[in-house]
Design an enzyme around this catalytic site. Structure first.
Site, short mmCIF file in Angstrom:
data_model
loop_
_atom_site.label_atom_id
_atom_site.label_comp_id
_atom_site.label_asym_id
_atom_site.label_seq_id
_atom_site.Cartn_x
_atom_site.Cartn_y
_atom_site.Cartn_z
CG ASN A 93 -1.95 -1.02 1.05
OD1 ASN A 93 -2.52 -1.44 2.06
ND2 ASN A 93 -2.49 -1.37 0.04
N GLY A 94 2.00 1.11 0.55
CA GLY A 94 2.97 2.46 0.61
C GLY A 94 3.37 2.78 -0.85
CG ASN A 122 -7.41 -7.94 0.46
OD1 ASN A 122 -8.19 -8.87 -0.11
ND2 ASN A 122 -6.31 -7.60 -0.21
CB ILE A 123 -12.98 -6.77 2.05
CG1 ILE A 123 -14.31 -7.19 2.31
CG2 ILE A 123 -12.58 -5.92 0.95
CD1 ILE A 123 -14.74 -7.85 3.41
CB CYS A 148 -7.06 -2.37 7.89
SG CYS A 148 -8.51 -2.02 7.45
#
Length: 450
Positions: free
Chosen positions: A334-335, A359-360, A445
């Site tokens: 994500n960074g 994750n979802i 998150c």
């Protein structure tokens, strides 16, 4: 009144029209609709002995077949439940027996119209009959299939009624708020939120009201925390409430600055605090550190203020835990897209903990595999009553060791139990830090924007 059972069966494994992919309702016999007796519409709802207080019938379908059990009957949608009523007449005594199956509306997870057939040998007439079907996937793992008489509008009416009831526009439209007196004297979510804030501030003797909200007199505080109206018009963060509980030492201007450093402006805000020990549970979204490891003075001050209160008279500093629910590798990924996770060197007396929860999207895929596993290998099939006896006819009640080992392997491959374990372990860890250490815990998150 049951449908006839021709020898040819149809496989329906992919339910994908009008919703996400759903796996496995099993197989069922094709139906001869001309042999299904239509059910009379002259039944009075007022005489239905199964209706509860304040429960009312919203719509109904007649001559409907519950495919899981090959029974025909009447399908009712109420403001509380989905009811399937089967009337059986004994030919010898002419006595009438009624049986029904029911499921709460809030257990329904997905509603789908029609399905995708995998067999190429099905004739067009059968396809047209089976396309008039309604598939219900439940949060309890069961998948139930109803078939309706072709070229009628019953299926659409039932679908529309279920869609309105399972996802109401207002929480107050739920049956729980229509049956009997409510324990809340004021049903406004804003008023109830403020009353909870007053309780956490130790000012439970104050009672919130709509007038208090309108004139802005709800911004109270104690020595450590205050209620901010900075998000009153949801201009700061659309997914946060209109009032936020924040550290008293941080100004609204600093909160605005900190919001620019958090995904979707979800700044660190207090969800719960212990008035006696000062322990804090806060939430936020991921910080926007990016690949350049960007910092925010305002965000660091706001997070540090969560644990600024001393634990005891010995000037013991409160520990700050930042609980990142993601796996560490996901946070790093994500960074690269502008997000990321905090660095303990930038946040005073902090410790970063990664829970490793996927994750979802991974959760949904795993849940679908788990649902398929239960419907395939369980002793009870998707109707929750009898087994379809697939895979050679064995179920949990029998079969050889080899088949049971294969079943257990399939369960492990779904990954669902690992996800459940990760969530429960993370929750227990947070509770222990708050209760045993009187620590401050910030949980996040990522954000759906990343």
């Amino acid at each position: 009144m049951a449908a006839s059972r021709p020898s040819r069966s149809v496989s329906a494994r992919d339910i994908s029209i009008g919703c996400e992919r759903l796996d496995g309702a099993g197989s069922w016999d094709t139906l001869e609709w001309t042999k299904i007796e239509p059910v009379t519409r002259s039944v009075s709802h007022a005489n239905f002995e199964f209706l509860l207080e304040a429960e009312r019938v919203l719509d109904e379908g007649h001559g409907v077949v519950l495919v899981n059990t090959d029974e025909a009957g009447t399908l009712f949608v109420t403001n509380f439940r989905l009811l399937f009523l089967v009337v059986k007449i004994q030919s010898t005594s002419r006595n009438t027996n009624k049986s029904s199956s029911r499921r709460l509306l809030q257990i329904i997870d997905h509603i789908c119209l029609g399905h995708k057939l995998l067999s190429d040998s099905i004739d067009m007439e059968t396809v047209m009959d089976l396309m008039a079907s309604l598939h219900l996937a439940g949060k309890d793992m069961r998948i139930i299939v109803f078939c309706f008489r072709p070229r009628t509008k019953q299926r659409r009416a039932i679908f529309d009624a279920l869609s309105r009831c399972t996802k109401p526009e207002r929480i107050w439209d739920l049956y729980a708020f229509t049956c009997g007196p409510s324990k809340f004297s004021n049903l406004s979510p804003k008023v109830r939120l403020l009353n909870e804030y007053f309780r956490l501030l130790g000012k439970g003797f104050h009672h919130a009201s709509m007038r208090m909200i309108e004139d802005g007199s709800f911004t109270m505080s104690n020595d450590s925390w205050r209620i901010s109206d900075i998000n009153f018009n949801y201009s700061l963060c659309q997914s946060y409430p209109f009032a936020l509980l924040v550290p008293k030492s941080v100004s609204d201007d600093e909160i605005i600055q900190a919001s620019n450093f958090r995904a979707r402006s979800r700044v660190p805000a207090v969800s719960w605090c212990n008035p006696e020990t000062g322990a804090v549970l806060a939430r936020s979204s991921q910080p926007l550190v990016g690949i350049m490891n960007t910092r925010s003075t305002a965000d660091e001050k706001l997070v540090a203020a969560l644990c600024a209160q001393l634990i005891d008279e010995k000037d013991s500093r409160r520990k700050l835990y930042i609980a990142d629910a993601r796996p560490r590798k996901n946070a790093l990924a994500n960074g690269a897209m502008g997000g990321g996770s905090e660095s303990s060197s930038n946040y005073f007396q902090s410790e970063i903990v990664f829970f490793g929860i996927d994750n979802i999207h991974a959760m949904r895929e795993s849940f679908a595999r788990f649902r398929d596993y239960l419907d395939t290998h369980g002793a009870a099939s998707s109707d929750g009553m009898s087994s379809f006896l697939r895979h050679g006819g064995w179920t949990w009640g029998g079969g050889n060791l080899s088949s049971m080992s294969a079943s257990v392997s399939t369960l492990g491959d779904s990954g669902w139990l690992i996800h459940v374990q990760s969530v429960l372990a993370g929750s227990a860890w947070i509770a222990a830090r708050v209760a045993l250490e009187s620590a401050a815990v910030l949980v996040h998150c990522r954000s759906e924007s990343f």
